[in-house]
Design a protein around this motif. Structure first.
Motif, PDB file in Angstrom:
ATOM      1  N   SER A 243       0.818  -1.176  -0.078  1.00 21.87           N
ATOM      2  CA  SER A 243      -0.054   0.194  -0.064  1.00 21.87           C
ATOM      3  C   SER A 243       0.974   1.396  -0.134  1.00 21.87           C
ATOM      4  N   GLY A 244       2.052   1.284   0.562  1.00 20.28           N
ATOM      5  CA  GLY A 244       2.973   2.220   0.567  1.00 20.28           C
ATOM      6  C   GLY A 244       3.419   2.475  -0.915  1.00 20.28           C
TER       7      GLY A 244
ATOM      8  N   SER B  10       2.099   1.595  -3.647  1.00 23.87           N
ATOM      9  CA  SER B  10       0.719   2.093  -4.191  1.00 23.87           C
ATOM     10  C   SER B  10       0.603   3.723  -4.268  1.00 23.87           C
ATOM     11  N   ARG B  11       0.848   3.934  -2.958  1.00 23.33           N
ATOM     12  CA  ARG B  11       0.740   5.642  -2.664  1.00 23.33           C
ATOM     13  C   ARG B  11       1.865   6.389  -3.424  1.00 23.33           C
TER      14      ARG B  11
ATOM     15  N   ASP C 293       0.859   6.414  -7.045  1.00 24.82           N
ATOM     16  CA  ASP C 293      -0.467   7.150  -7.404  1.00 24.82           C
ATOM     17  C   ASP C 293       0.079   8.914  -7.351  1.00 24.82           C
ATOM     18  N   ASP C 294       0.993   9.229  -6.268  1.00 16.24           N
ATOM     19  CA  ASP C 294       1.698  10.440  -6.295  1.00 16.24           C
ATOM     20  C   ASP C 294       2.515  10.916  -7.450  1.00 16.24           C
TER      21      ASP C 294
END
Length: 190
Positions: free
Chosen positions: A51-52, A54-55, A58-59
């Motif tokens: 999830s990190g 993925s973040r 996304d950024d």
């Protein structure tokens, strides 16, 4: 000589033997729970790591997308008047508009090229709900590359697009887009 055990002594000996089996079963059960707990902890740690990542991804994408959106603002397109004119989105005056200071992402490459004006693009009626008559369509080629400034992160996102922008040939004529947004052009022409 055989010794005789009374029924009470037999029961007591049997209970003592069962106590050893219970202890072994408890130790085995605790070992099984420990293995299960370690497995759940490992799965949770992997999920947090993904999830990190993925973040971060996304950024990076949002930085590239914001650069493309910014490329069709008056700050950029007003400087592109002749076919082949280019604007560098990595210029500090532009980049500070869509990459906040201290951001974990950066725009490594960003270029907007004016390709000229032309006919109404295919499927224009899906995006521009006003009449296409009396409009000039300007075409731009945009290429951007964004990445992370974090150490050890090598992921990059690229966007390569041709964009069309509708301009009324008459000044101050409002244009309504399918999204519901309205815009009024300051000047007509190409």
């Amino acid at each position: 000589m055989m010794s005789r055990l009374t029924p009470f002594r037999r029961l007591r000996c049997k209970q003592q033997g069962e106590r050893g089996i219970a202890l072994i079963m408890c130790i085995g059960f605790l070992a099984l729970l420990s293995i299960l707990g370690a497995f759940v902890l490992d799965v949770s740690n992997r999920d947090l790591k993904l999830s990190g990542q993925s973040r971060i991804s996304d950024d990076i994408f949002f930085t590239a997308d914001q650069a493309v959106e910014f490329s069709l603002t008056p700050n950029v397109y007003s400087n592109l008047t002749d076919v082949g004119d280019m604007a560098d989105l990595t210029d500090t005056a532009f980049k500070e508009k869509f990459v906040p200071p201290g951001s974990s992402t950066d725009l490594y490459f960003g270029e907007v090229t004016y390709e000229g004006f032309g006919d109404t693009p295919a499927n224009a009626d899906k995006f521009d709900t006003t009449a296409t008559a009396g409009k000039v369509y300007r075409y731009f080629h945009v290429f951007v590359e964004a990445g992370s400034t974090r150490p050890g992160v090598t992921e990059r996102h690229f966007i390569d697009a041709q964009l069309a922008q509708a301009f009324p040939t008459v000044t101050n004529v409002p244009v309504t887009y399918a999204s519901g947004q309205q815009a009024v052009a300051g000047s007509g022409g190409n």
